[in-house]
Write an enzyme that holds these catalytic residues in place. Structure first.
Site, PDB file in Angstrom:
ATOM      1  N   CYS A   1      15.850  14.937 -17.209  1.00  0.00           N
ATOM      2  CA  CYS A   1      16.000  14.868 -18.661  1.00  0.00           C
ATOM      3  C   CYS A   1      17.265  14.082 -19.022  1.00  0.00           C
ATOM      4  CB  CYS A   1      16.002  16.278 -19.226  1.00  0.00           C
ATOM      5  SG  CYS A   1      15.708  16.402 -20.996  1.00  0.00           S
ATOM      6  N   THR A   2      18.112  14.637 -19.878  1.00  0.00           N
ATOM      7  CA  THR A   2      19.303  13.921 -20.339  1.00  0.00           C
ATOM      8  C   THR A   2      20.441  13.967 -19.337  1.00  0.00           C
ATOM      9  OG1 THR A   2      20.003  15.896 -21.561  1.00  0.00           O
ATOM     10  CG2 THR A   2      18.768  14.226 -22.772  1.00  0.00           C
TER      11      THR A   2
END
Length: 319
Positions: free
Chosen positions: A105-106
């Site tokens: 993800c981030t």
């Protein structure tokens, strides 16, 4: 196989599933093949961290005393978007030493802040791709795939994509049967191909506001083998072809033709992965008409023909 160490980095505001998803995969691999993986978690000072959902994770150790791992896993979460400078410094120093540097993800934002993604092709959660492009213009962001491998660096899209990537790594280390067993235990697919889009065709496009256009979207999904020309779809919506095409694009963000292409490709892929239907039958029921037309669509969109796609991504038969 020599034991591989897996170190998951923890920080305030980490996404819990970004950590636990991949860790469960590696833990499952360790149960199947004892000694395959040694899993550790570490935070900057060794203290517990609070996740975005409010759960508290207790690390095994401090990053300052952790040995360099074979697989360094950097999860995402709100804490990765404005990461602690000490975390960035640690990743900058230790990331290049890992045989595999993985973000979920981030978590890619932490790697980018450490300067480790410059010139690399990467992905992240679709909602943060524009931000990553803006903040790190030297990084080649691809918003579509579930995960991307570029050398020893692997980046994945949002949340559950970390499970897909971890399964791919286990399959690489221990073989397909081991990864398939873990996937079955976790009740997930083995495995979404890395180049699979983060969204289904229906989610990738917006849902139309007007009922006639929404009905057309449902019809396309239910009948990919029907006549889905602009003229035929416009007639269903009781609009002129020009008005229909303009309204459809305005409300969904894509042209009718592009939407139809996505739905047919997704339908064919699902049949290739989940059934034993022949290529000719799948090409017909997916709306391509002929195997050659479907082959051209697959090569253009995925870079591989249908038969090869099935060989690579259809799970082995359950005994």
């Amino acid at each position: 196989m020599a034991q591989r160490t897996v170190l998951a980095v923890l920080f305030e505001g980490v996404q819990s599933l970004d950590v636990t998803g991949p860790v469960e995969v590696f833990a499952g691999a360790e149960l199947l093949s004892p000694g395959a993986y040694r899993i550790r978690t570490a935070s900057l000072d060794g203290a517990p961290v609070r996740t975005t959902s409010g759960l508290t994770l207790v690390p095994d150790e401090s990053l300052t005393t952790a040995s360099d791992p074979d697989i360094l896993l950097v999860p995402g979460g709100t804490g990765s978007l404005r990461p602690d400078p000490r975390l960035v410094d640690w990743v900058r120093e230790h990331g290049p030493r890992a045989a595999r540097l993985v973000s979920v993800c981030t978590g890619a934002a932490v790697l980018a802040a450490a300067g480790l993604l410059d010139g690399r092709r990467v992905t992240t959660h679709w909602a943060y791709c524009d931000r990553l492009v803006r903040d790190h213009p030297d990084v080649d962001i691809d918003p579509d795939p579930v995960y991307v491998r570029d050398g020893h660096i692997a980046t994945s899209a949002g949340v559950t994509a970390g499970i897909d990537l971890a399964l791919a790594l286990v399959e690489e280390d221990l073989g397909r049967d081991a990864a398939l067993t873990i996937a079955r235990h976790l009740v997930v697919f083995l495995r979404r191909p890395g180049n699979q889009a983060q969204f289904s065709a229906q989610l990738a496009a917006q849902t139309a506001h007007r009922e006639p256009l929404r009905e057309v979207q449902h019809f396309i999904a239910e009948r990919p083998d029907a006549d889905l020309s602009v003229e035929a779809l416009a007639a269903r919506a009781r609009l002129s072809p020009r008005h229909f095409a303009r309204a459809f694009r305005s409300e969904t963000g894509v042209t009718p033709g592009r939407y139809v292409d996505r739905v047919r490709l997704e339908h064919a892929r699902r049949l290739l992965e989940d059934t034993t239907d022949g290529i000719e039958e799948i090409s017909r029921t997916s709306g391509y008409g002929t195997p050659e037309a479907m082959r051209r669509a697959f090569v253009k969109a995925l870079g591989t023909p249908p038969a090869e796609y099935r060989r690579r991504f259809r799970p082995a038969a359950t005994p």
